[in-house]
Scaffold this motif. Structure first.
Motif, short mmCIF file in Angstrom:
data_model
loop_
_atom_site.label_atom_id
_atom_site.label_comp_id
_atom_site.label_asym_id
_atom_site.label_seq_id
_atom_site.Cartn_x
_atom_site.Cartn_y
_atom_site.Cartn_z
N ASN A 43 29.03 30.82 42.71
CA ASN A 43 27.96 30.65 43.70
C ASN A 43 27.04 31.86 43.82
N SER A 44 27.60 33.07 43.62
CA SER A 44 26.82 34.27 43.91
C SER A 44 26.52 35.14 42.71
N GLY A 45 27.06 34.82 41.55
CA GLY A 45 26.71 35.52 40.32
C GLY A 45 26.97 37.00 40.34
N ASP A 46 25.97 37.78 39.93
CA ASP A 46 26.14 39.22 39.80
C ASP A 46 26.60 39.89 41.10
N LEU A 66 25.95 46.52 34.55
CA LEU A 66 26.97 45.61 34.03
C LEU A 66 27.08 45.72 32.52
N ARG A 67 25.96 45.72 31.84
CA ARG A 67 26.00 45.74 30.38
C ARG A 67 26.12 47.17 29.87
N VAL A 160 33.89 41.10 27.59
CA VAL A 160 34.04 41.69 28.92
C VAL A 160 35.33 42.50 28.94
N THR A 161 35.30 43.59 29.69
CA THR A 161 36.49 44.44 29.79
C THR A 161 36.39 45.26 31.07
N PRO A 162 37.51 45.51 31.76
CA PRO A 162 37.46 46.23 33.03
C PRO A 162 36.97 47.66 32.86
N PRO A 163 36.17 48.15 33.81
CA PRO A 163 35.73 49.55 33.73
C PRO A 163 36.81 50.50 34.19
N TYR A 186 30.16 43.78 28.51
CA TYR A 186 29.97 43.92 29.95
C TYR A 186 31.20 44.56 30.58
N ARG A 187 30.96 45.48 31.51
CA ARG A 187 32.05 46.21 32.16
C ARG A 187 32.47 45.47 33.42
N VAL A 188 33.27 44.46 33.25
CA VAL A 188 33.81 43.70 34.36
C VAL A 188 35.13 43.10 33.91
N GLY A 189 36.10 43.04 34.80
CA GLY A 189 37.42 42.52 34.43
C GLY A 189 37.95 41.55 35.45
#
Length: 437
Positions: A43-46, A66-67, A160-163, A186-189
């Motif tokens: 619903n809220s994306g970024d 993010l990228r 994607v991978t956790p920062p 993208y730095r998110v896990g």
């Protein structure tokens, strides 16, 4: 201490206990939280990704960060040493060579009576790869997921991978990604990363297939988005089962058991052997190698809870118990491994002989190390190029061929109560009807 089970009659229940170590009840307690995360990202994306990164990773992230930037990708090569780069490049070549042999071939068969049948394989348009962080960095996981996708011909691959601290990504992971042909990272896990890949955000594109292992949150998120996207599997903690006789070196076998145990407190390390003295030698070697182990606390937990040695009557009984467990990794540390191999029915990967530790499969032998766990080897296989491909059936009937089967098709359609199915054939084949345009 690594426990020895001297009564093989107790082995099935103990193996089942270990197979069930990722309790369904534990998963259920997390499902509501994961559903909330997935829904928020949808619903809220970024904005949701930023909020969850602050909550779970304790990192301040903005959509613009993010990228992973091109400058960071370039700098990664300067941050690893030459031997590591060369090892990554060797592994990349080996893995690609193996998977190029596994690309399914499209085919067309021109049969009798003017019937043409075939199968056409095509890659998905977009693949998303999840690479875990946390306890360790996993450049090998990057290669094992990215290279089959590239070989399959996927046009767009994102990762994607956790920062880590200060939003840094391990440079070896970034180098491995580039060596495999991926530059969109993208730095998110966590579950939020899986949701982003499934539904897309303002920054991260939605994909068609998601692969890669993770923790229980990642696994549950993959389960929830399956159907909207394809997934490789619902991976559980790592496991190895070793079948060994007294021709094996107990020190080597102990190291192989610990190589799995050091992954995770839930990792399983099992030895089946017909030799009681050998079993006790391995037990002693495990205790010795655990002394001053760099990951001692974690590894000891795995060994204490999910380490097991079973003394069996014979290698045939060992094979029977192994098939019952259906291990992710199976080592045949016996004098004649090829003679034992025909008895093995269920295993993700099989390592034969005294000079083939499971670690070579983890890194660079070539076959994929993303394997079915928790008994899934009974029905599932390793990740491969097929994971990123699908096939379409090809069917062509001439007017004559359709005429030959018209009666049977109409009869089946009538039996199922679907009159228009029958009409679609009858109207083409009735007398006076032109069949060809």
């Amino acid at each position: 201490m690594l426990r020895i089970l001297y009564q093989q009659t107790d082995a099935p229940s103990e193996l089942q206990r270990i197979a069930n170590r990722t309790s369904h009840d534990v998963a259920l307690t997390q499902e509501a939280a994961v559903k909330e995360i997935v829904t928020a990202v949808k619903n809220s994306g970024d904005r949701a990704l930023v909020d969850f990164t602050a909550k779970f990773d304790r990192q301040t992230l903005t959509p613009e960060k993010l990228r992973v930037s091109a400058a960071e990708l370039d700098a990664a090569y300067q941050q690893i040493d030459r031997p590591l780069l060369e090892a990554i490049q060797l592994a990349s070549r080996q893995i690609e060579a193996f998977h190029r042999q596994r690309v399914p071939k499209s085919w067309v068969q021109f049969g009798q009576n003017d019937v043409v049948l075939g199968k056409r394989y095509t890659a998905v348009d977009r693949a998303g790869l999840y690479v875990p962080g946390g306890r360790a960095a996993y450049p090998s996981t990057v290669l094992m997921n990215a290279i089959p996708a590239k070989v399959a011909g996927v046009p767009k691959i994102v990762m994607v991978t956790p920062p880590g601290p200060d939003l840094k990504i391990n440079p070896a992971v970034l180098v491995a990604a580039q060596e495999a042909g991926i530059e969109e990272i993208y730095r998110v896990g966590g579950a939020q990363a899986i949701a982003a890949l499934a539904y897309g955000t303002e920054t991260i594109p939605a994909v068609d297939v998601i692969t890669g292992p993770g923790n229980i949150f990642v696994t549950l998120a993959k389960k929830m988005v399956y159907g909207r996207v394809g997934i490789d599997s619902l991976a559980g903690p790592s496991e190895v089962l070793v079948i060994a006789d007294n021709s094996a070196n107990p020190t080597h076998v102990a190291a192989d058991l610990l190589a799995q145990a050091e992954h995770d407190p839930l990792a399983a390390a099992i030895l089946l052997t017909p030799d009681q003295e050998f079993a006790e030698q391995v037990q002693a070697a495990v205790a010795q190698q655990l002394e001053n182990h760099p990951r001692q606390e974690l590894t000891e937990k795995a060994i204490a809870h999910y380490g097991l040695v079973v003394v069996v009557d014979s290698l045939e009984k060992a094979a029977e118990l192994s098939n019952l467990f259906a291990p992710e990794h199976l080592e045949l540390e016996v004098a004649e491994p090829w003679e034992l191999l025909p008895l093995i029915r269920h295993a993700g990967a099989i390592f034969l002989g005294h000079s083939t530790p499971e670690a070579v499969g983890d890194y660079l032998a070539g076959p994929n190390h993303t394997l079915p766990t928790a008994g899934a080897a009974r029905y599932a296989s390793a990740l491969g190029v097929e994971t990123f491909m699908k096939h379409s059936s090809i069917i062509q009937y001439s007017a004559k061929a359709l005429q030959n089967v018209a009666s049977a098709v109409q009869t089946l359609a009538e039996a199922e109560g679907l009159p228009s199915h029958g009409d679609s054939v009858r109207l083409r084949t009735q007398k006076g009807q032109s069949l060809d345009p």
